[in-house]
Design an enzyme around this catalytic site. Structure first.
Site, short mmCIF file in Angstrom:
data_model
loop_
_atom_site.label_atom_id
_atom_site.label_comp_id
_atom_site.label_asym_id
_atom_site.label_seq_id
_atom_site.Cartn_x
_atom_site.Cartn_y
_atom_site.Cartn_z
N ARG A 67 0.82 -1.23 0.00
CA ARG A 67 0.00 0.00 0.00
C ARG A 67 0.84 1.27 0.00
NH1 ARG A 67 -2.57 -3.11 3.86
NH2 ARG A 67 -4.48 -4.09 3.11
N LYS A 89 3.09 11.67 -10.72
CA LYS A 89 2.25 10.81 -11.57
C LYS A 89 3.05 9.56 -11.91
CE LYS A 89 -0.89 13.88 -14.08
NZ LYS A 89 -1.27 14.34 -15.44
N GLU A 131 9.74 19.29 -24.06
CA GLU A 131 8.99 19.55 -22.82
C GLU A 131 9.50 20.84 -22.15
OE1 GLU A 131 6.44 17.66 -22.21
OE2 GLU A 131 6.89 15.53 -22.62
N LYS A 173 7.43 23.42 -13.28
CA LYS A 173 6.51 22.31 -13.10
C LYS A 173 6.04 22.24 -11.65
CE LYS A 173 5.31 17.57 -14.06
NZ LYS A 173 5.62 16.27 -14.65
N GLU A 183 -4.65 17.41 -10.50
CA GLU A 183 -5.15 17.83 -11.81
C GLU A 183 -6.66 18.01 -11.85
OE1 GLU A 183 -3.02 16.19 -15.19
OE2 GLU A 183 -4.75 16.55 -16.47
N ARG A 187 -3.37 22.22 -13.37
CA ARG A 187 -2.30 21.28 -13.76
C ARG A 187 -2.44 20.83 -15.21
NH1 ARG A 187 0.59 16.21 -10.50
NH2 ARG A 187 1.91 15.63 -12.26
N ASN A 191 -0.36 19.77 -20.08
CA ASN A 191 -0.66 18.94 -21.25
C ASN A 191 -0.65 19.74 -22.55
OD1 ASN A 191 -1.05 16.64 -19.62
ND2 ASN A 191 -3.12 17.34 -19.14
N HIS A 194 -0.10 18.10 -25.92
CA HIS A 194 -0.29 16.67 -25.73
C HIS A 194 -1.59 16.13 -26.31
CE1 HIS A 194 3.25 17.14 -23.28
NE2 HIS A 194 3.28 15.87 -22.96
N HIS A 198 -0.39 13.22 -28.35
CA HIS A 198 -0.70 11.81 -28.09
C HIS A 198 -1.33 11.14 -29.31
CE1 HIS A 198 -0.62 12.32 -23.44
NE2 HIS A 198 0.51 11.80 -23.88
N HIS A 210 8.34 10.53 -27.67
CA HIS A 210 7.26 11.29 -27.04
C HIS A 210 7.44 12.81 -27.29
CE1 HIS A 210 4.27 12.53 -24.12
NE2 HIS A 210 5.18 13.26 -23.52
N1 LIG Z 1 5.12 10.85 -14.91
C1 LIG Z 1 5.20 11.96 -15.61
O1 LIG Z 1 4.84 13.04 -15.16
C2 LIG Z 1 5.78 11.88 -16.99
C3 LIG Z 1 6.09 13.06 -17.67
C4 LIG Z 1 6.67 12.96 -18.94
C5 LIG Z 1 6.92 11.72 -19.49
N2 LIG Z 1 6.59 10.58 -18.80
C6 LIG Z 1 6.84 9.27 -19.38
O2 LIG Z 1 8.23 9.13 -19.62
C7 LIG Z 1 8.42 8.20 -20.68
C8 LIG Z 1 9.45 8.76 -21.64
O3 LIG Z 1 10.62 8.97 -20.92
P1 LIG Z 1 12.06 9.00 -21.64
O4 LIG Z 1 11.98 9.88 -22.81
O5 LIG Z 1 13.04 9.26 -20.57
O6 LIG Z 1 12.17 7.52 -22.25
P2 LIG Z 1 12.92 6.21 -21.75
O7 LIG Z 1 12.83 6.04 -20.29
O8 LIG Z 1 12.40 5.13 -22.62
O9 LIG Z 1 14.45 6.48 -22.12
C9 LIG Z 1 14.81 6.64 -23.49
C10 LIG Z 1 16.01 5.72 -23.86
O10 LIG Z 1 17.20 6.26 -23.29
C11 LIG Z 1 17.94 5.22 -22.62
N3 LIG Z 1 18.71 5.93 -21.59
C12 LIG Z 1 18.27 6.42 -20.42
N4 LIG Z 1 19.23 7.14 -19.81
C13 LIG Z 1 20.31 7.10 -20.63
C14 LIG Z 1 21.62 7.68 -20.56
N5 LIG Z 1 21.97 8.49 -19.56
N6 LIG Z 1 22.48 7.42 -21.55
C15 LIG Z 1 22.11 6.63 -22.61
N7 LIG Z 1 20.89 6.09 -22.75
C16 LIG Z 1 20.00 6.32 -21.75
C17 LIG Z 1 16.87 4.29 -22.15
O11 LIG Z 1 17.38 3.02 -21.89
C18 LIG Z 1 15.89 4.31 -23.32
O12 LIG Z 1 16.32 3.43 -24.34
C19 LIG Z 1 7.06 7.97 -21.31
O13 LIG Z 1 6.58 6.70 -20.94
C20 LIG Z 1 6.19 9.07 -20.71
O14 LIG Z 1 4.85 8.68 -20.59
C21 LIG Z 1 6.04 10.65 -17.56
ZN LIG Z 2 5.02 14.90 -22.22
#
Ligand SMILES: NC(=O)c1ccc[n+]([C@@H]2O[C@H](COP(=O)([O-])OP(=O)(O)OC[C@H]3O[C@@H](n4cnc5c(N)ncnc54)[C@H](O)[C@@H]3O)[C@@H](O)[C@H]2O)c1
Ligand SMILES: [Zn+2]
Length: 308
Positions: A67, A89, A131, A173, A183, A187, A191, A194, A198, A210
């Site tokens: 939990r 999130k 972003e 942020k 949200e 908040r 988006n 987005h 999306h 993304h």
């Molecule tokens: N929770 C939130 O508020 C929020 C906000 C924005 C995005 N997200 C989520 O984040 C995700 C996208 O995140 P991302 O763009 O970091 O993608 P990701 O986590 O897939 O990383 C992208 C790639 O980079 C590699 N990588 C990571 N760090 C590295 C480094 N230092 N050197 C070399 N390679 C490295 C990873 O292995 C992966 O192949 C999506 O799923 C999205 O929905 C969440």
């Molecule tokens: Zn985003």
């Protein structure tokens, strides 16, 4: 692992394959199994080391294991540094949609080391910058000027400039999330870009990062704002120039099915009571939320994003 051990902390390493497809139930299950093996209890902590995929899925594991246990994040991508690490999130994807199953769970600690970005592929750096531009556009006009003035240093991964970039993004942020953690109102401006973003992300599947999809979505939202008389054409041109300056797409690279993408903008779960929400700009640094944007206008603007 060595530095945790040196700090007298007992830790178990759990890894999973890179990529969005790992943000799923089976990864969650693997994390639970690792948590069970090392008897992770309420006094324990899950430490996420990686990009947004790692923080989203491990954060959801932390929110639900017993939990809720504490978690901390060491983000390693720019997307995670400037956006995904903060706000609480957490989620996994499901057949019903992206980020469909999740929880709000705030991390105890976020530790950003921008030098991690030195090994990140440039394409992922650029995607993360989308972003950052988003945060400037919705909240802080002067930060947009800063992106223009520091473009080369940012792309050269200058340590000091990156540290400032991360700090300013997280301040923006945090100010939005503090005002509306769950949200129910403001908040949603996070988006921006987005709604169409999306839709493009779904249509092009995993062809687009993304952030690249969000860049297209921001161009769409800016053009809708322009057509509704909220944003001048010079401001739209400037937004496009900033995105292009970071090597982000401002039109689709391949033709897309206009009706399908339009339909996908409806499928967005940010829809409230059946109407889809658009975040529009009333100038750089000022965003507002609208649920009365006509389909016909969206269609025309999406059509403008077809490749030339
Ligand atoms: N929770 C939130 O508020 C929020 C906000 C924005 C995005 N997200 C989520 O984040 C995700 C996208 O995140 P991302 O763009 O970091 O993608 P990701 O986590 O897939 O990383 C992208 C790639 O980079 C590699 N990588 C990571 N760090 C590295 C480094 N230092 N050197 C070399 N390679 C490295 C990873 O292995 C992966 O192949 C999506 O799923 C999205 O929905 C969440
Ligand atoms: Zn985003």
């Amino acid at each position: 692992m060595d530095s945790l051990a040196a700090g007298g902390l007992r830790a178990e390493l759990m890894t999973f394959p890179a990529g969005e497809s790992s943000k799923c139930l089976s990864t969650l299950d693997a994390i639970y199994q690792a948590a069970g093996r090392c008897r992770l209890a309420r006094d324990g902590l899950i430490l996420a080391l990686g990009g947004g995929v790692v923080s989203d899925v491990s954060g959801f594991a932390a929110a639900t294991w017993m939990r809720g246990v504490r978690w901390a994040i060491c983000p390693t991508t720019l997307e995670a540094d400037v956006d995904a690490c903060l706000g609480g999130k957490t989620a996994i994807n499901h057949a019903a949609g992206k980020n469909m199953v999740g929880a709000f769970h705030q991390p105890e600690l976020i530790l950003v080391d921008p030098l991690c970005l030195r090994t990140l592929p440039m394409r992922d750096v650029r995607a993360g910058l989308a972003e950052s531009v988003k945060h400037a556009l919705i909240r802080e006009a002067e930060f947009l000027d800063w992106h223009e003035a520091n473009r080369e240093a940012i792309l050269a991964l200058d340590g000091e400039v990156l540290a400032e970039l991360v700090e300013r993004n997280l301040q923006i942020k945090a100010s939005v999330v503090e005002a509306d953690e769950r949200e129910s109102g403001v908040r949603a401006i996070l988006n921006f870009g987005h709604t169409a973003g999306h839709a493009f992300e779904s249509w092009f599947e995993y062809e687009l990062r993304h952030g690249e999809a969000v860049a297209l979505g921001m161009v769409a939202a800016a053009r809708i704002s322009e057509r509704l008389g909220r944003l001048g054409s010079a401001a739209v041109a400037r937004i496009i120039a900033v995105l292009e300056g970071f090597g982000l797409p401002v039109a689709a690279l391949r033709p897309f099915d206009l009706n399908a993408v339009l339909e996908l903008t409806h499928g967005d779960k940010k829809v409230q009571s059946g109407r889809r929400r658009w975040v529009l700009l009333d100038g750089a640094g000022a965003a507002s939320i609208h649920d009365d944007v006509e389909d016909e206008l969206v269609r025309e603007v999406l059509a403008s994003l077809q490749p030339a």
